[in-house]
Each structure stands twice: as structure tokens, then as C-alpha cells.
Design an enzyme around this catalytic site. Structure first.
Site, PDB file in Angstrom:
ATOM      1  N   GLU A   1      75.639  58.811  75.359  1.00 48.09           N
ATOM      2  CA  GLU A   1      75.927  58.620  73.928  1.00 48.09           C
ATOM      3  C   GLU A   1      76.328  59.919  73.246  1.00 48.09           C
ATOM      4  OE1 GLU A   1      72.668  56.674  71.990  1.00 48.09           O
ATOM      5  OE2 GLU A   1      72.609  55.103  73.510  1.00 48.09           O
TER       6      GLU A   1
ATOM      7  N   LYS B   1      75.979  62.838  70.782  1.00 50.46           N
ATOM      8  CA  LYS B   1      74.825  63.457  70.119  1.00 50.46           C
ATOM      9  C   LYS B   1      75.314  63.907  68.746  1.00 50.46           C
ATOM     10  CE  LYS B   1      71.119  66.829  70.739  1.00 50.46           C
ATOM     11  NZ  LYS B   1      71.064  67.310  69.371  1.00 50.46           N
TER      12      LYS B   1
ATOM     13  N   ARG C   1      67.680  62.991  61.867  1.00 46.04           N
ATOM     14  CA  ARG C   1      67.149  61.804  62.529  1.00 46.04           C
ATOM     15  C   ARG C   1      66.401  60.967  61.494  1.00 46.04           C
ATOM     16  NH1 ARG C   1      64.199  61.911  68.298  1.00 46.04           N
ATOM     17  NH2 ARG C   1      63.616  59.728  68.468  1.00 46.04           N
TER      18      ARG C   1
ATOM     19  N   ARG D   1      62.337  63.196  61.212  1.00 46.15           N
ATOM     20  CA  ARG D   1      61.842  63.493  62.555  1.00 46.15           C
ATOM     21  C   ARG D   1      60.391  63.976  62.485  1.00 46.15           C
ATOM     22  NH1 ARG D   1      61.246  67.383  66.263  1.00 46.15           N
ATOM     23  NH2 ARG D   1      62.380  67.252  68.233  1.00 46.15           N
TER      24      ARG D   1
ATOM     25  N   GLU E   1      70.790  58.585  63.712  1.00 48.18           N
ATOM     26  CA  GLU E   1      71.077  59.921  63.212  1.00 48.18           C
ATOM     27  C   GLU E   1      72.020  59.746  62.021  1.00 48.18           C
ATOM     28  OE1 GLU E   1      69.615  62.522  64.717  1.00 48.18           O
ATOM     29  OE2 GLU E   1      70.780  64.294  64.156  1.00 48.18           O
TER      30      GLU E   1
ATOM     31  N   PHE F   1      70.722  54.345  67.044  1.00 38.87           N
ATOM     32  CA  PHE F   1      70.668  54.437  68.511  1.00 38.87           C
ATOM     33  C   PHE F   1      69.435  53.756  69.108  1.00 38.87           C
ATOM     34  CE2 PHE F   1      69.283  58.719  66.965  1.00 38.87           C
ATOM     35  CZ  PHE F   1      67.947  58.671  67.356  1.00 38.87           C
TER      36      PHE F   1
ATOM     37  N   ARG G   1      58.275  63.836  75.329  1.00 41.91           N
ATOM     38  CA  ARG G   1      59.540  64.363  75.829  1.00 41.91           C
ATOM     39  C   ARG G   1      59.560  64.019  77.317  1.00 41.91           C
ATOM     40  NH1 ARG G   1      62.476  68.186  73.465  1.00 41.91           N
ATOM     41  NH2 ARG G   1      60.799  68.941  72.145  1.00 41.91           N
TER      42      ARG G   1
ATOM     43  N   LYS H   1      69.430  65.730  76.926  1.00 35.84           N
ATOM     44  CA  LYS H   1      70.559  66.196  76.106  1.00 35.84           C
ATOM     45  C   LYS H   1      71.407  67.153  76.917  1.00 35.84           C
ATOM     46  CE  LYS H   1      67.367  69.142  73.660  1.00 35.84           C
ATOM     47  NZ  LYS H   1      66.660  69.447  72.463  1.00 35.84           N
TER      48      LYS H   1
HETATM   49  P1  AMP Z   1      67.324  68.272  69.533  1.00 34.18           P
HETATM   50  O1  AMP Z   1      67.072  68.094  68.046  1.00 34.18           O
HETATM   51  O2  AMP Z   1      68.292  69.362  69.825  1.00 34.18           O
HETATM   52  O3  AMP Z   1      66.025  68.378  70.302  1.00 34.18           O
HETATM   53  O4  AMP Z   1      68.044  66.935  70.096  1.00 34.18           O
HETATM   54  C1  AMP Z   1      67.499  65.656  70.017  1.00 34.18           C
HETATM   55  C2  AMP Z   1      67.962  65.003  68.727  1.00 34.18           C
HETATM   56  O5  AMP Z   1      69.304  64.546  68.809  1.00 34.18           O
HETATM   57  C3  AMP Z   1      67.223  63.722  68.378  1.00 34.18           C
HETATM   58  O6  AMP Z   1      65.963  64.016  67.815  1.00 34.18           O
HETATM   59  C4  AMP Z   1      68.168  63.051  67.374  1.00 34.18           C
HETATM   60  O7  AMP Z   1      67.879  63.555  66.083  1.00 34.18           O
HETATM   61  C5  AMP Z   1      69.528  63.608  67.763  1.00 34.18           C
HETATM   62  N1  AMP Z   1      70.495  62.577  68.228  1.00 34.18           N
HETATM   63  C6  AMP Z   1      71.799  62.559  67.881  1.00 34.18           C
HETATM   64  N2  AMP Z   1      72.425  61.537  68.468  1.00 34.18           N
HETATM   65  C7  AMP Z   1      71.510  60.870  69.217  1.00 34.18           C
HETATM   66  C8  AMP Z   1      71.572  59.719  70.071  1.00 34.18           C
HETATM   67  N3  AMP Z   1      72.714  59.047  70.292  1.00 34.18           N
HETATM   68  N4  AMP Z   1      70.414  59.329  70.679  1.00 34.18           N
HETATM   69  C9  AMP Z   1      69.257  60.006  70.481  1.00 34.18           C
HETATM   70  N5  AMP Z   1      69.152  61.101  69.686  1.00 34.18           N
HETATM   71  C10 AMP Z   1      70.268  61.535  69.059  1.00 34.18           C
END
Ligand code: AMP
Length: 587
Positions: free
Chosen positions: A250, A252, A257, A272, A302, A343, A420, A426
Site C-alpha cells: 500500500e 504510505k 493517522r 496515533r 491516514e 486502510f 509492532r 514499512k
Molecule cells: P511511521 O510513522 O514512520 O512509524 O510509519 C507508520 C505510519 O504510517 C502509520 O502509523 C500510519 O500513520 C502511516 N500510514 C500511511 N499509510 C499507511 C497505510 N496504507 N497503512 C498503514 N499505515 C499507514
């Protein structure tokens, strides 16, 4: 129950650095607690009155507390303030000042836990004009009845800085041990916590109905679920291997969030960090209500700011301007339009979906939503092929996304609330000779700037979070990437978290000019992760007396206000990034 009983336990907890000892002390306290006040005792031990998502905070200003202390000790505000500057902890100041006073004035009554809780509740709930006086009166009445040692914790509580250093997981273990007789039941309590975000509720259920009570706890609209988190990797082949050869890939999106809860009676959005941000996004509530088919549901997505004319995505900084604005929100809705990309679906019309596989949840989500210009599902492909992933990555990046999230399609790909895991991975754009991903680090110390940076900080001491012992462990000193405006704003941004000595939650071998309560989270990029004799993250895990450090750290310009310090990158993640680097070098 006497408040002094809690305070005795706090004193012992504060005196130890051993997690297991803390857990046993807490379990002992819980066992002695009457069941009808177990939630209150749990919240108070967290330094709170309610679960975070209710947004009810005590957090009185230092100035007001100095005044209350002056009133109850008979000393001038100046004397109290001077003692504070010297000691750096108003709680300690209170204990000393009242220690002197009580020699002459006997305490008027014995404080119970319920007294303390109720008065703090009144303090927290009083708002509007005249509320400062009301708060001051309530706090002074507590101080009049408090013993010196009780005063120490009452004052820390009033400041919103109890800082016992007990992590949520330690509280859960203590509850499991106290009420089920088996620490291993912690996992079941943890699940209950993850779907309710409310430790007080978990405590009440396990204390009154044991493990059965816990098992019966269900997801409920209006009560946020702790978000599932993603692992990270920088190689699609490796990611596919982790996901058994097939992934739901998907976009990102780079926004906020949101967990959106809708029922005929409830409309709530949680961030979040599970803050209630409904008021800042009335448009999102409207879009979801209009396009959803079930009567009640919990969605996750998101939310991204978009250019109203081109519909291009705007940088994260734009949507973050909406947060914290309550009054100009009408203008903001017009100036910064947003689009929600859903999502996940966690609950729909009485059916809890968190235990379903991801593909089943996605199927129900697809059926539950009628997309329009302001709401749609996250872009997705299902693939077993790395080339397709790379192509999709290029598309995502040219569409303004920061990378991809690859999700497991296995039957056991349930929604792991609060965890996690290798179910979501990611995969962000890689920069040559840079860390494949940015990290989110907590500011724990500062170094005064010289020359052009005089009056501000020249560098900040940054730490990752060690989830096992609840400590913040340093990984770098970062002085790059700050704009002139950042430098100008840093001192005031950090002022309220300034401490006179290192917080007991911080592990550092470096001594900073100024110490901060772990609070502010910064996004940082860097060149690589190296072994370091001066930093404490992952110390002794790879080599004796060595920790891990980030080389050439640079602030990306992004304050992660959406992350609490405990949501920052963990030391385990830093270790994982280091090991991945080694793998790359050896290929
Ligand atoms: P990070 O904030 O860098 O830890 O990355 C994870 C975050 O990506 C999640 O907490 C979401 O806020 C965001 N996100 C964006 N697109 C998606 C998606 N398609 N599925 C899940 N999370 C997503």
C-alpha cells in the site's frame, strides 16, 4: 485506604532501579487496595486521573504551585522559588518546607486515597474564569492535610510529573500477579489494555472478575484501540521473505493517522497517540458519516492535507497546523482541506474485526465505504513480485507519498493492537549513503549554543526508548538541520520540560548543559549507525561498554508532535537497523 500507604510504596519504587522489584512492590500495593478504588489507584500510579484519551489533565503551572506552597508553609513565594531553583523538584521542596511546619502545626486529618483523587478531579475539572482560585484553594486544602512525604507526591502529581518510572507493562504484570497469582497472565491483560487503552478499566475488571472478566472485554465505539505499528526494512526481497512471499502493498501516505469511531451517538477521532482530535476535523467526521454504510464502525486511516485546486498532497506540516486549533477551525477547514485514506476496519455493526485476517478486514472495509473526493481506500496491490513492488514504489513517490507499507496476507494477519510486528513492514525511499529510514528521537538534554547560536541551543542530546526497562537511552548529539526559526523557537519549546538534573528515566554517560523531561520527539536522519563508547542505547548488547550511535544526525524539520516519547524509535529498532547495515555490507 490511607494515602500514606500508596506513598510508602512510591518511596520504595523510586528507590529501586530494578524492574522486577518495582513490579513486586506494585503488586503488593494492588493487593492491599480495596477493589472499589483499584482504578483510582492505578491511574494515580500512572500520574493521571483518567485514561489519556479522555484528555483530562491536572498539569498545574509551576507558578501556581509555588503560591500554594507559600500559603501552606507560611514562607514567602520568593523563598519557595529559591528552594525550587536549588533543588529542581518542587515535590522535594514541599517535603522539606512542610517538614519544618508540621513540627508546630499538627496535621488536621489523615488523607485517604479517595480524598486525594476526588480533590485532584475537582482541580482538573474546574475551568473558566475564577478557576485558578478554585484550583489554588483545593491544592492548599490538600497540602494542609498532607504529611511532608505525601506533599512530595501531591505536588509532583499537581505538576503532571509524578515520574515514578513504571512502564505500563510493569503495571500490567503487577496486576496479573496480584489478582491472578500468575505473572504470565500479563499477555491477556495486555490484550485487554490494547483494545481499551484504559489501564484503570483493566485493573477493575481483573480485580473484580479475574481473568474471565478480562476475556469478556470487547472493543467499543468511543474507546480507542492502541494502534498497530510497522517494522521497517529497506529491501523488498527481504520484506517478501518475511511475509511468506506475498504482500498487500500500500501507499504510505504522509499525514496524520486517525482512528475514526462512529455510531448514532458517538463521533470521535483519535490520533496515533490516542488524543481526541475530533474538534479539529469536523470535515472528516462529515465525510465518513456520509460515505459509510454500517450504522456503527471503527475505521483507521491516514489523513493528508491536499491542494484544493490540483488535489496534490501537501507536506505533513500543513495538516499538523490543524491540530491544537480550536477556535479558528472553521477557517482552517477551508484553508487546509484534507482527504482521508482508510486502510483498516476494526469494528463494524457489532462485529469485532481485530481477530480477522487483513484480507477479510479489507474486504469488509471495501464494502463499508462509498469513496468520494474526500475519502477513499489506500491504494493497494497484492503481489509476490519485487519488480512490481519497485514499480509501485515509483508510482507512490511520484504521487507524493513517502514510501510503501507491505502487509501480511496470511490467515493469521490479525490486527495486533499496540504491537509492532512483522505483519506490517514499512519500506521508505532509500537515500544513498544515508540511513534507509529516518528515526524519531526524544530530546533529553541540550548544549548551549555559541556565536550565531548564542541564546539558543547549539545541539540537543537525543535518545531512543528502551521498551524493556522504560528508559530513554542516548544515541546522538544533533546540531544540524535546524533552521534559524527552529533555533529561535527551541528555548521556549523546551522551557516547560527543563529539569535541574537528569531525569531518572534517562540513561546518559554524557552530561548535558540542560536536562529535559523526555517529551519532545524529533524526526532525524543520519548516515549510519556505529558502535559508540559514549552513548547508552543498546549498551553491552553488541560489545562490552559500547552502545550504538547515529553518525551525522540531521533534524529533518519535522517535530513529531503526534508521537509521545514512548512512541519514539526504540533501542531495539536501532539495533535492528545496525544489524541490517551489517548485512548490506557483507552482501
Ligand atoms: P511511521 O510513522 O514512520 O512509524 O510509519 C507508520 C505510519 O504510517 C502509520 O502509523 C500510519 O500513520 C502511516 N500510514 C500511511 N499509510 C499507511 C497505510 N496504507 N497503512 C498503514 N499505515 C499507514
Amino acid at each position: 485506604m490511607k494515602y500514606s500507604l500508596m506513598v510508602d510504596a512510591y518511596e520504595k519504587i523510586e528507590a529501586t532501579t530494578k524492574r522486577l522489584e518495582m513490579r513486586d512492590l506494585l503488586a503488593n500495593l494492588f493487593q492491599k487496595t480495596p477493589k472499589n478504588i483499584i482504578s483510582e489507584v492505578t491511574y494515580l500510579t500512572q500520574g493521571k486521573l483518567y485514561p489519556d484519551y479522555m484528555g483530562i489533565e491536572i498539569g498545574l503551572a509551576e507558578k501556581l504551585i509555588v503560591r500554594a506552597l507559600s500559603l501552606s508553609s507560611g514562607k514567602t513565594e520568593k523563598t519557595v522559588d529559591n528552594a525550587f531553583r536549588k533543588k529542581g523538584d518542587l515535590g522535594e521542596v514541599a517535603a522539606t518546607l512542610l517538614g519544618k511546619k508540621t513540627q508546630q502545626t499538627l496535621m488536621s486529618r489523615t488523607l485517604s486515597v479517595s480524598d486525594v483523587y476526588k480533590i485532584f478531579d475537582k482541580i482538573a475539572q474546574s475551568t473558566g474564569s475564577g478557576s485558578i482560585d478554585v484550583k489554588l484553594r483545593f491544592l492548599s486544602s490538600l497540602m494542609n492535610d498532607a504529611s511532608p512525604i505525601e506533599a512530595k507526591y501531591i505536588i509532583r502529581m499537581a505538576l503532571g510529573k509524578l515520574r515514578l518510572g513504571v512502564a505500563d507493562m510493569t503495571i500490567l504484570e503487577a496486576l496479573a500477579s496480584a489478582f491472578t497469582g500468575d505473572v504470565n497472565n500479563k499477555d491477556r491483560l495486555e490484550r485487554a489494555y490494547n483494545i481499551s487503552s484504559d489501564l484503570g478499566l483493566v485493573a477493575k475488571l481483573v480485580a473484580t472478575s479475574g481473568i474471565e472478566g478480562i476475556t469478556e472485554l470487547n472493543v467499543e465505539v468511543g474507546r480507542p484501540i492502541r494502534p498497530m505499528l510497522a517494522e521497517r526494512l529497506s529491501d523488498p526481497t527481504e520484506i517478501l521473505e518475511k511475509l511468506n512471499g506475498k504482500a498487500a502493498v500500500e501507499y504510505k501516505y504522509d499525514g496524520l493517522r486517525m482512528q475514526v469511531h462512529i455510531s448514532p451517538k458517538i463521533s470521535s477521532i483519535f490520533s496515533r497517540r490516542l488524543e481526541n482530535i475530533t474538534e479539529q476535523f469536523p470535515d472528516v467526521i462529515k465525510y465518513v458519516k456520509k460515505s459509510m454504510k454500517p450504522k456503527e464502525a471503527i475505521f483507521e486511516g491516514e489523513c493528508v492535507a491536499i491542494d484544493a485546486i490540483t488535489t496534490d498532497f501537501l507536506p505533513f506540516q500543513m495538516i499538523s497546523q490543524r491540530r491544537g486549533r480550536k477556535h479558528e477551525i472553521k477557517d482552517m477547514v477551508e484553508q487546509i482541506p484534507v482527504k482521508l485514506f482508510l486502510f483498516d476496519l476494526l469494528y463494524s455493526n457489532g462485529i469485532e474485526c481485530t481477530q480477522m485476517s487483513y484480507q477479510n478486514r479489507r474486504k469488509i472495509l471495501t464494502e463499508a465505504i462509498k469513496p468520494n473526493d474526500w475519502i477513499s481506500l489506500s491504494e493497494q496491490i497484492i503481489t509476490t513480485n519485487t519488480e512490481e513492488i519497485e514499480k509501485f514504489m515509483n508510482r507512490a513517490v511520484s504521487d507524493g507519498c513517502e514510501g510503501l507499507i507491505l502487509k501480511s496476507t496470511d490467515p493469521n494477519s490479525t490486527y495486533r493492537a499496540g504491537a509492532r510486528g512483522w505483519v506490517w513492514i514499512k519500506y521508505k525511499r532509500a537515500y544513498k549513503s544515508e540511513l534507509a529510514d529516518t528515526v524519531d528521537l526524544v530530546v533529553v538534554g541540550g548544549f548551549y549554543g555559541r556565536g550565531k547560536r548564542g541564546g539558543s541551543y547549539g545541539a540537543l542530546l537525543l535518545a531512543a526508548y528502551n521498551k524493556v526497562n522504560g528508559k530513554f537511552q542516548t544515541v546522538c548529539k544533533c546540531g544540524s538541520g535546524f533552521t534559524d526559526n527552529d533555533l529561535k523557537e527551541l528555548p521556549s519549546k523546551l522551557e516547560s520540560s527543563t529539569l535541574s538534573q537528569r531525569s531518572s528515566q534517562v540513561d546518559s554517560k554524557i552530561s548535558a548543559d540542560v536536562w529535559f523531561n523526555p517529551y519532545l520527539v524529533l524526526e532525524v536522519s543520519g548516515d549510519e549507525i556505529t558502535l559508540s563508547p559514549v552513548h547508552t542505547a543498546c549498551e553491552n548488547e553488541l560489545r562490552k561498554n559500547s552502545g550504538l550511535a547515529i553518525r551525522f544526525p540531521r533534524f529533518t524539520g519535522r517535530y513529531r508532535l503526534d508521537k509521545s516519547p514512548e512512541d519514539a524509535s526504540t533501542t531495539k529498532e536501532i539495533l535492528g537497523m545496525y544489524n541490517n547495515q551489517l548485512k548490506k555490507i557483507s552482501i
